[in-house]
Design an enzyme around this catalytic site. Structure first.
Site, PDB file in Angstrom:
ATOM      1  N   SER A 146      58.465  55.990  82.072  1.00  0.00           N
ATOM      2  CA  SER A 146      57.580  56.313  83.603  1.00  0.00           C
ATOM      3  C   SER A 146      58.258  55.480  84.433  1.00  0.00           C
ATOM      4  O   SER A 146      58.638  54.156  84.240  1.00  0.00           O
ATOM      5  CB  SER A 146      56.385  56.130  83.143  1.00  0.00           C
ATOM      6  OG  SER A 146      55.479  56.120  84.016  1.00  0.00           O
ATOM      7  N   TYR A 161      49.450  50.696  79.900  1.00  0.00           N
ATOM      8  CA  TYR A 161      50.636  51.559  79.969  1.00  0.00           C
ATOM      9  C   TYR A 161      51.805  51.159  80.542  1.00  0.00           C
ATOM     10  O   TYR A 161      53.008  51.258  80.096  1.00  0.00           O
ATOM     11  CB  TYR A 161      50.020  52.667  81.053  1.00  0.00           C
ATOM     12  CG  TYR A 161      50.878  54.087  81.155  1.00  0.00           C
ATOM     13  CD1 TYR A 161      50.988  54.710  79.944  1.00  0.00           C
ATOM     14  CD2 TYR A 161      51.471  54.471  82.158  1.00  0.00           C
ATOM     15  CE1 TYR A 161      51.913  56.002  79.914  1.00  0.00           C
ATOM     16  CE2 TYR A 161      52.554  55.562  82.181  1.00  0.00           C
ATOM     17  CZ  TYR A 161      52.476  56.375  81.020  1.00  0.00           C
ATOM     18  OH  TYR A 161      53.316  57.475  80.826  1.00  0.00           O
TER      19      TYR A 161
HETATM   20  N1  LIG Z   1      52.385  63.365  82.680  1.00  0.00           N
HETATM   21  C1  LIG Z   1      52.656  62.303  83.427  1.00  0.00           C
HETATM   22  O1  LIG Z   1      52.246  61.967  84.380  1.00  0.00           O
HETATM   23  C2  LIG Z   1      53.803  61.336  83.008  1.00  0.00           C
HETATM   24  C3  LIG Z   1      54.465  60.420  83.648  1.00  0.00           C
HETATM   25  C4  LIG Z   1      55.375  59.579  83.371  1.00  0.00           C
HETATM   26  C5  LIG Z   1      55.858  59.291  82.103  1.00  0.00           C
HETATM   27  N2  LIG Z   1      55.125  60.385  81.231  1.00  0.00           N
HETATM   28  C6  LIG Z   1      55.305  60.178  79.712  1.00  0.00           C
HETATM   29  O2  LIG Z   1      55.833  61.325  79.244  1.00  0.00           O
HETATM   30  C7  LIG Z   1      55.517  61.571  77.912  1.00  0.00           C
HETATM   31  C8  LIG Z   1      54.760  62.686  77.597  1.00  0.00           C
HETATM   32  O3  LIG Z   1      53.564  62.748  78.537  1.00  0.00           O
HETATM   33  P1  LIG Z   1      52.856  64.350  78.666  1.00  0.00           P
HETATM   34  O4  LIG Z   1      52.126  64.035  80.014  1.00  0.00           O
HETATM   35  O5  LIG Z   1      53.749  65.489  78.226  1.00  0.00           O
HETATM   36  O6  LIG Z   1      51.625  64.029  77.605  1.00  0.00           O
HETATM   37  P2  LIG Z   1      50.930  65.115  76.826  1.00  0.00           P
HETATM   38  O7  LIG Z   1      50.892  66.509  77.390  1.00  0.00           O
HETATM   39  O8  LIG Z   1      49.569  64.293  76.488  1.00  0.00           O
HETATM   40  O9  LIG Z   1      51.734  65.148  75.561  1.00  0.00           O
HETATM   41  C9  LIG Z   1      51.790  64.074  74.808  1.00  0.00           C
HETATM   42  C10 LIG Z   1      52.333  64.358  73.427  1.00  0.00           C
HETATM   43  O10 LIG Z   1      52.311  63.271  72.352  1.00  0.00           O
HETATM   44  C11 LIG Z   1      51.871  63.851  71.167  1.00  0.00           C
HETATM   45  N3  LIG Z   1      51.639  62.392  70.424  1.00  0.00           N
HETATM   46  C12 LIG Z   1      50.952  61.397  70.900  1.00  0.00           C
HETATM   47  N4  LIG Z   1      50.683  60.611  69.814  1.00  0.00           N
HETATM   48  C13 LIG Z   1      51.312  60.925  68.765  1.00  0.00           C
HETATM   49  C14 LIG Z   1      51.887  60.583  67.646  1.00  0.00           C
HETATM   50  N5  LIG Z   1      51.275  59.391  67.035  1.00  0.00           N
HETATM   51  N6  LIG Z   1      52.706  61.005  66.860  1.00  0.00           N
HETATM   52  C15 LIG Z   1      53.282  62.062  67.255  1.00  0.00           C
HETATM   53  N7  LIG Z   1      52.725  62.813  68.453  1.00  0.00           N
HETATM   54  C16 LIG Z   1      51.886  62.083  69.269  1.00  0.00           C
HETATM   55  C17 LIG Z   1      50.723  64.576  71.387  1.00  0.00           C
HETATM   56  O11 LIG Z   1      50.529  65.458  70.416  1.00  0.00           O
HETATM   57  P3  LIG Z   1      49.318  65.093  69.305  1.00  0.00           P
HETATM   58  O12 LIG Z   1      48.269  64.727  69.845  1.00  0.00           O
HETATM   59  O13 LIG Z   1      49.004  66.611  68.588  1.00  0.00           O
HETATM   60  O14 LIG Z   1      50.179  64.196  68.184  1.00  0.00           O
HETATM   61  C18 LIG Z   1      51.168  65.436  72.534  1.00  0.00           C
HETATM   62  O15 LIG Z   1      52.089  66.545  72.174  1.00  0.00           O
HETATM   63  C19 LIG Z   1      54.827  60.162  77.611  1.00  0.00           C
HETATM   64  O16 LIG Z   1      55.441  59.333  76.972  1.00  0.00           O
HETATM   65  C20 LIG Z   1      54.116  59.854  78.689  1.00  0.00           C
HETATM   66  O17 LIG Z   1      53.991  58.594  78.831  1.00  0.00           O
HETATM   67  C21 LIG Z   1      54.088  61.196  81.622  1.00  0.00           C
END
Ligand SMILES: NC(=O)c1ccc[n+]([C@@H]2O[C@H](COP(=O)([O-])OP(=O)(O)OC[C@H]3O[C@@H](n4cnc5c(N)ncnc54)[C@H](OP(=O)(O)O)[C@@H]3O)[C@@H](O)[C@H]2O)c1
Length: 259
Positions: A146, A161
């Site tokens: 991030s 975070y």
């Molecule tokens: N969206 C943003 O603004 C943003 C910005 C910067 C970085 N990021 C990073 O990008 C990545 C994806 O974020 P996103 O926005 O796509 O979030 P999201 O839509 O909430 O997706 C996160 C995924 O991680 C899975 N997950 C969580 N805990 C897990 C575990 N213990 N084992 C296996 N899977 C797990 C969840 O599925 P289950 O709950 O079904 O396991 C979900 O599919 C993250 O690392 C986040 O920090 C996001």
């Protein structure tokens, strides 16, 4: 020279592949020619993502249930995906979660859970898929970090975070250092705030102008979309990035340039 961005003949596992960014990346990798599997905890979410990817591009992806914060579950994912694919060439770690509390009130159990998923779990996946890739003499690993691994926020709430993403950046660099000799690249993508299930409640809690204000603060004057991560991910999974390792690409509309 051919298409150096093609992923034809490659097999990919996207952990967190039913999430907002993971699903977009999984589809992009599949459309670039790789065979793809997505993995996370909720079978319902995985089945929904499989169906949506099929509907969007006509490609069938596999899925596996995994809790990537439990080492035995990650080991089972490696065994199952290697059995089904023959070998795994590409690992994307798109799992993660984000909870915000003022530093002076941060519940330490949530702080620790965030490290368990965002850092320890990613390390477990890199460790076990890495061991498999070392045997093959080839691998591409991409971790979702991030902008918060590089710059802190002005307001309160991000100690957990930011801490996890800063740690993940250094894990990524160190793995690049250790795995480089085996022809395995390890890089990260550092998005800015993107509308995904992880962020919807956080954005809603910031009032009706949150999205507009956020867009206004970025040089490119719009909010990030999940698709903004797809090009960097395909690049980092392809031969086009053959000598790129230990790097972090920021699809952030210019935030880190002014941050
Ligand atoms: N969206 C943003 O603004 C943003 C910005 C910067 C970085 N990021 C990073 O990008 C990545 C994806 O974020 P996103 O926005 O796509 O979030 P999201 O839509 O909430 O997706 C996160 C995924 O991680 C899975 N997950 C969580 N805990 C897990 C575990 N213990 N084992 C296996 N899977 C797990 C969840 O599925 P289950 O709950 O079904 O396991 C979900 O599919 C993250 O690392 C986040 O920090 C996001």
């Amino acid at each position: 020279m051919g298409n150096m961005f093609s992923l034809q003949g490659k097999n990919a596992v996207i952990v967190g592949g039913a999430g907002g960014l993971g699903q977009a990346i999984a589809q992009g990798i599949a459309e670039s020619g790789a065979k793809v599997a997505i993995a996370s905890r909720s079978e319902v979410s995985l089945q929904r993502a499989v169906q949506e990817i099929k509907a969007a591009c006509g490609i069938e992806v596999k899925y596996y249930i995994v809790d990537a914060s439990v080492e035995s579950s990650v080991e089972a994912l490696v065994i199952d995906s290697v059995r089904d694919f023959g070998r795994v060439d590409i690992l994307v770690n798109a799992q993660g979660f984000n909870k915000k509390f003022k530093a002076e009130e941060f519940p330490m159990d949530i702080f620790e859970q965030m490290f368990d998923v965002n850092v320890v779990g990613v390390m477990m996946c890199c460790k076990h898929f890495g061991k498999h890739m070392i045997k093959n003499g080839y691998g591409k690993i991409v971790n979702l970090s991030s902008v918060r691994g590089k710059i802190a926020t002005r307001g309160a709430g991000n100690a957990g975070y930011c801490g996890t993403k800063g740690a993940l950046d250094m894990v990524t660099r160190q793995l690049a250092s250790e795995f480089g000799q085996y022809n395995i690249t390890v890089n990260a993508i550092g998005p800015t705030v993107t509308e995904t299930p992880m962020m919807t409640d956080i954005l809603n809690s910031r009032g009706p102008n949150a999205r507009k204000d956020m867009a206004e603060n970025l040089p490119m004057k719009r909010m990030a979309l999940p698709s903004d991560c797809v090009g960097p991910a395909v690049f980092l999974c392809s031969d086009a990035s053959g000598f790129v390792t230990g790097n972090i690409i920021y699809p952030d509309g210019g935030l880190t340039a002014i941050g």
